[in-house]
Design a protein around this motif. Structure first.
Motif, mmCIF file in Angstrom:
data_model
loop_
_atom_site.group_PDB
_atom_site.id
_atom_site.type_symbol
_atom_site.label_atom_id
_atom_site.label_comp_id
_atom_site.label_asym_id
_atom_site.label_seq_id
_atom_site.Cartn_x
_atom_site.Cartn_y
_atom_site.Cartn_z
ATOM 1 N N THR A 178 -0.186 4.001 1.808
ATOM 2 C CA THR A 178 -0.734 4.825 2.891
ATOM 3 C C THR A 178 0.285 5.837 3.388
ATOM 4 O O THR A 178 -0.012 7.018 3.523
ATOM 5 C CB THR A 178 -1.201 3.904 4.035
ATOM 6 N N HIS B 4 2.768 0.693 9.735
ATOM 7 C CA HIS B 4 3.476 -0.530 9.369
ATOM 8 C C HIS B 4 4.398 -0.946 10.510
ATOM 9 O O HIS B 4 4.866 -0.105 11.281
ATOM 10 C CB HIS B 4 4.311 -0.299 8.097
ATOM 11 N N CYS C 253 0.804 -1.217 0.000
ATOM 12 C CA CYS C 253 0.000 0.000 0.000
ATOM 13 C C CYS C 253 0.831 1.258 0.000
ATOM 14 O O CYS C 253 2.022 1.233 0.265
ATOM 15 C CB CYS C 253 -0.988 -0.028 1.161
ATOM 16 N N TYR D 207 4.489 -6.387 5.127
ATOM 17 C CA TYR D 207 4.308 -6.605 3.686
ATOM 18 C C TYR D 207 4.536 -8.066 3.308
ATOM 19 O O TYR D 207 4.649 -8.393 2.122
ATOM 20 C CB TYR D 207 5.282 -5.739 2.879
ATOM 21 N N HIS E 175 -4.780 0.630 9.036
ATOM 22 C CA HIS E 175 -4.310 2.022 8.935
ATOM 23 C C HIS E 175 -5.431 2.990 9.307
ATOM 24 O O HIS E 175 -5.228 3.944 10.058
ATOM 25 C CB HIS E 175 -3.884 2.343 7.498
HETATM 26 ZN ZN LIG Z 1 0.107 -0.206 4.513
#
Ligand SMILES: [Zn+2]
Length: 449
Positions: A27, A251, A25, A323, A245
Motif C-alpha cells: 500500500t 502501518h 502489502c 506485519y 488502509h
Molecule cells: Zn499494509
C-alpha cells in the motif's frame, strides 16, 4: 517542498532478506507511486485527509455506537484454465465465505482472540469498529447479484509494479463498480517483480486521484480465507489489514528509511495522513513473528513522543496494521479514524442504499427470485405476503432498515404463505431476507402507510 517530504515519508521499504519475513502489502509503495506519477493525486489525498479530520475534530471521542453495513463486491479474476469454481485462482464460494467470516469477526471484535488475547498488554486499547461487510445483492444496473463476479483472464498473474491491470476489462481484469456505493475487492494472483510474495494492497482515501476505477482493495487468491486453495499457515487477516488502509489507517511501524534501508522514524500513524492515531505506541522496526505473552519488542521510547501513554510501553505488534504473523486488534483511535473516513471522504459508502446479503452465505444457486418466493404487495402499507411457490422450507424472516440494522424478525409457521406485518415501522425502504432450505430470497420493499 511539501510534496517532497511526503514522498520521503513513504520511502520504499525493501526487506526480503529473510524468506520467512512477509511484507504483507505494498500500500505505501502504491500510494507513493500514485503521488509521483501525478501530483494532482497529492491534492485529492490531502483533501480526503482534511475531510476526514474535520469529522474527527468534533467526534474523535464519540465513535459510532451502532453497526454500519458496507456493501462489498468481490471480483474474482481467474486464469482461463481455472474455469471451474473452486479450482486454483477461481476460489470457491466456501473460501470466500470463510474470508468474509474472518473479516467480520475482526471488525466486530468477536475474533477468537477475544476476550482473552494471547498477550493482554493492550487489551484496554482494543476498539470495536462496528462495521459489517455484506455482499451486495444488486449490481450497478439494478440487477440481482450474489455480490461476486467471476472473470476469466488470459493473464497468468498481475504484477504489483503494473498499473492495476486486474481492475480493467481492457487489460485482462474486471471493471469495478461505482466506488461511491460499493467497496470493490479484487481477488487474483499477485506477483511482485521486485521479489517476494505480496499478499495484497489498497489505496488510502483520495490517493487514486481522479482515477476512481482504481479505488478498492486487492487480495491475492491464497490470502482470502484460510480454506480451499489458501496458503498454509495464513491467518486470513489480509482483507482486514487492507480495508484498514482503505479506511484511512497507516502501518503502525516506521515507513521512512535511510540510504541503507534502516528505519529512521517512530510513530508513523500519528500523522496527518494517518489521522493522528495516538494510542498505538511509537514503533520503529517491523516485527514479522508471532505475538505471545512473552513478546517484548520496544523499538521507540514512548516518553519521547506525544501519545496516549505515560510510560514507555512495548510495540503493539498484535495490531492488524503491523506485519506480525499473528494480529488481533485495532485500537479505539484507529476505529475513530475509520469512522472519520466513512463520515468524510467515503461517506457515500456509509450512506449507500445498495441492498445487501449479510447472512455470510453466498452462491448463485442460493439466490431465489420472485418466481420461487413471491413477496407482495410492494410498495406495501405494512402487510406483506410471502408466497412459497417451490415448496421450499422457510426458516426465518429478517427485515433490515437501510442502515442494515435488524428491525423485525419472524420465524416460519410452516405454511406455504406467510403473512408479515411491518405497519409498526416508519415509512421508508426495507430489505426482507428470507432463508429457506433451497436458498435465500432478498427483496427491497417500500413501506408507505
Ligand atoms: Zn499494509
Amino acid at each position: 517542498m511539501i510534496r517532497k517530504s511526503l514522498i520521503l515519508s513513504f520511502t520504499f521499504i525493501s526487506m526480503f532478506t529473510q524468506a520467512q519475513n512477509i511484507n504483507k502489502c505494498v500500500t505505501t509503495e502504491m500510494v507513493n507511486k500514485s503521488i509521483t506519477e501525478d501530483s494532482r493525486n497529492y491534492m485529492t489525498m490531502k483533501d480526503a485527509a482534511d475531510k476526514n479530520a474535520k469529522w474527527l475534530e468534533t467526534n474523535r471521542g464519540n465513535e459510532n455506537k451502532s453497526i454500519i453495513t458496507v456493501p462489498i463486491v468481490i471480483h474474482v479474476v481467474h486464469r482461463s484454465n481455472h474455469s471451474n469454481i473452486g479450482s486454483g485462482t477461481n476460489i470457491s464460494n466456501d473460501q470466500i465465505e470463510d474470508g468474509l467470516r474472518i473479516l467480520n469477526e475482526d471488525y466486530s471484535k468477536t475474533n477468537p482472540e477475544f476476550p482473552n488475547p494471547p498477550r493482554n498488554t493492550f487489551v484496554q486499547y482494543a476498539g470495536n469498529t462496528q462495521l459489517q461487510f455484506c455482499l451486495a445483492t444488486e449490481d450497478e444496473n439494478g440487477n440481482p447479484t450474489t455480490g461476486i463476479t467471476r472473470t476469466s483472464t488470459t493473464e497468468t498473474n498481475f504484477d504489483v509494479d503494473g498499473n492495476d491491470e486486474m481492475k480493467r476489462a481492457i487489460t485482462g481484469g474486471k471493471d469495478g463498480w461505482d466506488p461511491d456505493k460499493y467497496l470493490n475487492i479484487w481477488i487474483c494472483d499477485i506477483v511482485n517483480s521486485g521479489g517476494g510474495q505480496i499478499l495484497g494492497y489498497s489505496y488510502l482515501p483520495g490517493t487514486v486521484g481522479w482515477s476512481m476505477w482504481k479505488d478498492g482493495v486487492v487480495v491475492d487468491y491464497r490470502y482470502f480465507g484460510t480454506i480451499g486453495v489458501s496458503a498454509g499457515g495464513n491467518d486470513g487477516r489480509t482483507p482486514t489489514h487492507e480495508i484498514g488502509h482503505y479506511l484511512g489507517l497507516l502501518h503502525t511501524f516506521c515507513q521512512e528509511t535511510d540510504a541503507s534501508g534502516n528505519p529512521i522514524c517512530c510513530d508513523n500513524d500519528d500523522s496527518n495522513w494517518g489521522g493522528y492515531v495516538d494510542d498505538t505506541p511509537a514503533t520503529k522496526d517491523i516485527y514479522y513473528g508471532t505475538v505471545t505473552s512473552s513478546t517484548n519488542n520496544n523499538t521507540c521510547n514512548d516518553l519521547s513522543y506525544s501519545n496516549a501513554f505515560n510510560t514507555n510501553v512495548l510495540d503493539m505488534d498484535e495490531n492488524f496494521m503491523s506485519y506480525a504473523s499473528t494480529t488481533w486488534m485495532f485500537t479505539i483511535e484507529q476505529v475513530a479514524v475509520m469512522n472519520g473516513t466513512l463520515n468524510g471522504y467515503r461517506s457515500g459508502l456509509k450512506n449507500s442504499t445498495i441492498p445487501m446479503n449479510c447472512t455470510g452465505t453466498v452462491g448463485i444457486e442460493n439466490l431465489m427470485d420472485n418466481n420461487q418466493i413471491k413477496i407482495y404487495p410492494n410498495p406495501t402499507n405494512g402487510r406483506i405476503l410471502v408466497q412459497n411457490l417451490v415448496n421450499a422450507r422457510t426458516k426465518n424472516i429478517i427485515v433490515r432498515n437501510i442502515l442494515g440494522e435488524i428491525v423485525y424478525t419472524q420465524l416460519s409457521d410452516g405454511n406455504s404463505t406467510i403473512s408479515i406485518d411491518l405497519s409498526i415501522l416508519e415509512n421508508g425502504i426495507y430489505f426482507i431476507e428470507i432463508s429457506t432450505d433451497k436458498g435465500i430470497r432478498l427483496e427491497k420493499v417500500i413501506l408507505a402507510k
